[in-house]
Every structure is written in C-alpha cells, then in structure tokens.
Design a protein around this motif. Structure first.
Motif, PDB file in Angstrom:
ATOM      1  N   HIS A 125       0.841  -1.200   0.000  1.00  0.00           N
ATOM      2  CA  HIS A 125       0.000   0.000   0.000  1.00  0.00           C
ATOM      3  C   HIS A 125       0.869   1.240   0.000  1.00  0.00           C
ATOM      4  O   HIS A 125       1.832   1.330   0.753  1.00  0.00           O
ATOM      5  N   LEU A 126       0.543   2.181  -0.850  1.00  0.00           N
ATOM      6  CA  LEU A 126       1.256   3.454  -0.863  1.00  0.00           C
ATOM      7  C   LEU A 126       0.302   4.523  -0.360  1.00  0.00           C
ATOM      8  O   LEU A 126      -0.580   4.960  -1.097  1.00  0.00           O
ATOM      9  N   PRO A 127       0.453   4.947   0.895  1.00  0.00           N
ATOM     10  CA  PRO A 127      -0.492   5.903   1.470  1.00  0.00           C
ATOM     11  C   PRO A 127      -0.569   7.179   0.635  1.00  0.00           C
ATOM     12  O   PRO A 127       0.456   7.736   0.267  1.00  0.00           O
TER      13      PRO A 127
ATOM     14  N   VAL B 292      -1.326   7.445  -2.325  1.00  0.00           N
ATOM     15  CA  VAL B 292      -1.120   7.218  -3.756  1.00  0.00           C
ATOM     16  C   VAL B 292      -2.046   6.119  -4.263  1.00  0.00           C
ATOM     17  O   VAL B 292      -2.860   6.343  -5.150  1.00  0.00           O
ATOM     18  N   GLY B 293      -1.931   4.927  -3.684  1.00  0.00           N
ATOM     19  CA  GLY B 293      -2.737   3.808  -4.150  1.00  0.00           C
ATOM     20  C   GLY B 293      -2.104   2.494  -3.726  1.00  0.00           C
ATOM     21  O   GLY B 293      -1.602   2.377  -2.623  1.00  0.00           O
TER      22      GLY B 293
ATOM     23  N   ARG C  44       0.526  -0.821  -4.919  1.00  0.00           N
ATOM     24  CA  ARG C  44       1.530  -1.289  -5.865  1.00  0.00           C
ATOM     25  C   ARG C  44       1.586  -2.809  -5.825  1.00  0.00           C
ATOM     26  O   ARG C  44       1.600  -3.403  -4.755  1.00  0.00           O
TER      27      ARG C  44
END
Lengths: 162, 388
Positions: free
Chosen positions: A8-10, A12-13, A15
């Motif tokens: 999880h990329l806080p 951003v979305g 990956r």
C-alpha cells in the motif's frame, strides 16, 4: 508461478510487483483515480524504476486483453479450425490447476469434455500421445483436440474451474 | 480605500505568485520556498494597504486550514492504522533524530521553552507535499524505498495531529493548573474527534455525497470552516479540526472532493506562504543566517540517516537508501505553519524557520536527483570504513 507482492502506498494507491524471470522487477501501481502505472526496474539498481508508463482505465483494460487477461475469449478466437467442427488448442497449466503432479488419466478429460489430449509440451519438447499414467506438471502446455465448446470446457477443467 | 485599488493590490500579489510559480516549474523545483521569497521581497518593497493586508491574512488562515484538510483527505483511516503498526521503529527514530536538534537549538538560541518546542516541530516535519512531488516528478512511485518515504510522512502527520493541540493549549499560557486543564481538554477533544472520525466517518461521507459538484464543494468547504472555527474556539487549533474532517471523509466523497478543493487549496496555500514572507522583516535575516545554515546541515543529515535506516530495514540497496534519505530532507508547509504559531514568543523564530525551510526545500530535491552519482561514493566510503 509469479509471486506477486502487494504494497500500500499511502496517499497514492496500491503497488503490485514481482521479480520477473528475466532479471527485472516488474509492477503495476493502481492510483486512486483509476490510472494504472506499469513500471520496470533498472538492471543496475533493482530498487529504482527504469521506465514507467501511465495508462488510463480503458487503456489498461486494452493492454490486459493483449496480454491475455481474458483467456477464455482468446481461446474461442484462436481455435484453429483445421477440420470443420474440430478444434485444437494449447492450454498452459498454471499454478492454480488441481492436476499438478497428478497422472493425466485423473483429468478424465474425454469423459468430461469430449476432448482428447494429444500431446504435452514440456521445456520446449513435445511429448506426443501421452498415456493416462503420464504425470502432469505446472508449466506444461496441454494440447487438446475436440469440438470448439469442448475445448473451452477443457481449458476450464485444467484451470480448475470445471 | 476604493474597490479598484483593493483589487489592484490583491491581483498584483497573486500575479507575482503566478510568475514565481512558473519560474519554479521551469527550474523543476517546488514553488513553496519561492512563494516565501516572493513574500519577503514584497514585504521589503511595497506597503500594502490595510484592506488587502487583511484579505491576505484571512486568506492565509484559510490556506492553513485547507492544507491540513487535504492532508487528512489523502489518508484513509486504514492506512493510518496499518502504518502505525508496521513502521513504529522508523517513526520513533525519526522523532528522536529530528525533533531534538530543533529543540536544543531553540534553547541554545535563548528562546523561551515553548518556542524551542515549536522549533523542534519545525525541524521534525518533512514536507510530504514536496516529497510526493519529487517522487512523482522523477517517476519513483514504483521504487522499493517509496513505501518507506510515504510511511515516514504519514507517521509525522499523525504525530503533528497530536502535537498541534498540545502546543495550542500551551500557547494560551496562564498558571500551571490552567495550562494543565487546557491541555487535558484539548487532548480529550482531539481524541474524541479522532475516534469519531475513524468510527463514523463513513456516515458523514454518505450524508455529504450529493450529486451536484457545486453543492458538494459548498458543503465540504463550509463544514471544514465550521469545524476549524469550532476547534479554534475550543483551543485545539483550527488546522487540526480541518485535518479531522479530512480523515473522516472517505471513499467516493473523498475522491470527488479532492479535485474540487485542490484549486482552492493551491490558491490559499500560496497566499499563506506569501503572508508569512510579508510578515518577515528583512533586517532580521542576517542575524539568523548562521544558525539556520547549521541547523539545516545538521537536520539534513539526521533526516538522511532516518530515510537510510528505514530503507535499509526494507532490504533496499545503497542507491535506494540514499534516495529515501534525500527525499525526506525538505521541510515545507507545516514547518512554516508551526513557526507561525510562535511569532509572538520569539521574534527570530519566523525568519529562522523561513531561511531553514528555504535551504532544506531546495537542497533535498536536488540531492534526490543525484543518487546515481553520490551513492557509489558513499558505498566506497562505507566499505573503506568497514575495512578499517
């Protein structure tokens, strides 16, 4: 089988990436607004991206299709109709298959789908007319012949959904 | 003052900002430090009338509120929880390494204790805005060190959400007992609001989710200002109220609000930086230059170590570690916001923070670009050091 990692990329979305067979890390970032970003890692610096391509929702779908996202429809389209009413297809055995390590006879292919397994492709070699005791392996490609509908059913069966 | 003059002056200020923003885009750097510079320059050159000054002041307050609101909007409550669980060590190291230098420097400079605590906040908070811009611009979102960079930013933002109400309570001052009561009230109010935001945010999101974009913008903007105002009256700090509204909004309504509110935020945030610059007296800058440079060098190092260590824990190689460290160096909007709270406490806090933010915001992104050139050198040094 590909080992997908989800991160999880806080803000951003999400990956998803995996270490590709040819020495590069490959992945897709799903942005919150639905954009997809495909990236490949650099060879000299596996932590960094060498290239990334941003795709809109529709473009991502198109690319997924090209890469074989919709296997069943593709099967329908690529059936090589050599003889009228007879189809032949190459079905890859993915990791999800229930027949990994099982003898070929266990698939009961002919009884269930009306198609015959005529050959197995393994490591670039073709094994013609394998017997029912022949053990299947993940990564094999199974060559089946039958009616078009039967061939699609065979693909489903080997994929573990039949 | 005539309407014409009022519009002229406000318009001129905004045009200067536009010009500066374009220059920043050309140079490939973040506009934040340049807005500050523009404010300082404007303050030195022109005397704005009272009314435009008033407008810019109010605009700046709205800018601070919107900055925090969009920050809260960025994160879902799940992301906050997951990060708190997974990256505690990096967060604690970050706090220890980067809050301390500011605090000590403040005490050494003879600030009152509270101003020193504020300076600690200034040096502690990396700019998540600048960091995500660098990651985006350089196409590094898919990099392995990126989750660590983002995690540090998230944890800092959470820490700030606790820090601001505490500081706000302390700023009211009074007797020790009164401060204690204020502190407890502020933290209780914050804790309750935070809990409600996490628990019942989806209800609020459903209520607000109207079809028309216009109605949505008005509802959200109105609600943010109302909550911010209420928070300010409760002495919790307006910005934190806005942050909580941002956290509470999730799902579809958050996705729809983001593009609507962003232009507003960009406008008012720019005004906010200019306002800060306008308030600075150019004469005070030479005096703070040396401490600011020293502080910038020291805290760039400590941030670098934070990022380096975090990336190393995630199994990233030297170049990625270097990128993580360099990307975290810039301090930005929130350092300015925190410094703005203490302008009355220590007159040099403002200029010090401004120069400091300028230095780090310019140094970090430049360093982050040169990972390929610098990291191998570091690698060699480290190997030599190990070989003894």
């Amino acid at each position: 089988m590909v080992k997908l990692e989800e991160t999880h990329l806080p803000g951003v979305g999400v990956r998803h990436d995996f270490d590709g067979r040819f020495g590069k890390r490959v992945g897709v970032i799903t942005h919150r607004d639905g954009r997809r970003e495909i990236f490949v890692a650099r060879r000299d610096d596996p932590d960094a991206c060498a290239q990334s391509i941003v795709l809109s929702d529709e473009e991502a779908e198109a690319v997924a299709d090209l890469l074989g996202g919709s296997t069943i429809t593709r099967h329908m389209n690529t059936l090589t109709q050599d003889i009228e009413g007879l189809a032949m297809d190459w079905v890859p055995l993915a990791a999800g298959t229930p027949y990994a390590g099982q003898p070929l006879g266990d698939t009961k292919m002919r009884t269930r789908t009306g198609t015959s397994i005529v050959a197995i492709m393994r490591d670039g070699q073709a094994i013609a007319a394998p017997g029912p005791e022949f053990p299947l392996k993940v990564g094999d490609t199974v060559v089946v012949v039958g009616t078009p509908g039967g061939v699609v059913r065979a693909a489903r069966l080997l994929g573990g959904e039949g | 003052m005539s309407l014409g003059q009022l519009l002229l002056e406000i318009g001129a200020v905004i045009l200067v900002l536009a010009f500066v923003g374009r220059a920043a885009g050309r140079l490939g750097i973040t506009p934040i430090p340049l807005y500050l510079l523009a404010g300082i320059a404007l303050g030195a050159v022109v005397r704005l009338g009272d009314e435009p000054g008033e407008f810019i002041h109010i605009g700046a307050e709205i800018g601070a509120v919107l900055l925090l609101f969009t920050l809260g909007l960025e994160y879902t409550s799940r992301e906050l929880r997951d990060n708190l669980a997974a990256n505690r060590q990096v967060g604690l190291l970050d706090l220890a390494l980067n809050f301390t230098p500011g605090l000590v420097a403040g005490l050494l400079l003879g600030f009152p204790p509270l101003a020193a605590v504020l300076l600690g906040g200034v040096t502690y908070l990396s700019s998540s805005g600048i960091a995500s811009k660098v990651l985006n611009d350089l196409g590094r979102l898919g990099n392995r060190e990126t989750p660590i960079i983002l995690a540090v930013c998230v944890l800092e933002d959470v820490a700030m959400a606790v820090y601001l109400p505490v500081v706000a309570a302390l700023l009211i001052g009074g007797t020790l007992a009164a401060v204690g009561v204020n502190l407890v009230v502020a933290l209780a109010a914050f804790g309750l609001a935070f809990f409600l935001a996490l628990r019942y945010g989806h209800v609020l999101s459903r209520v607000l989710n109207v079809q028309s974009s216009e109605a949505l913008l008005l509802s959200v903007f109105g609600l943010v200002l109302v909550v911010a105002g209420a928070a300010d009256l409760l002495k919790v700090s307006a910005a934190i109220g806005a942050f909580l509204v941002g956290i509470a909004l999730s799902g579809e309504v958050a996705d729809r609000t983001r593009p609507l509110i962003e232009p507003l935020r960009d406008l008012f945030a720019a005004v906010f930086f200019v306002f800060f610059g306008l308030q600075l007296d150019l004469g005070t800058v030479p005096g703070v230059l040396l401490p600011a440079v020293l502080l910038a060098v020291l805290t760039s190092l400590t941030k670098f170590v934070t990022g380096w260590w975090g990336a190393a824990r995630a199994g990233v190689q030297t170049r990625g570690r270097f990128r993580a460290g360099a990307t975290l160096i810039p301090r930005g909007e929130f350092s300015i916001l925190i410094a703005g709270l203490g302008l009355s406490l220590a007159p040099t806090l403002g200029p010090l923070a401004a120069v400091y933010v300028l230095l780090t915001a310019i140094l970090g992104p430049i360093l982050a670009r040169f990972d390929g050139q610098v990291a191998p050198l570091l690698d060699r040094r480290l190997r030599e050091a190990r070989a003894g």
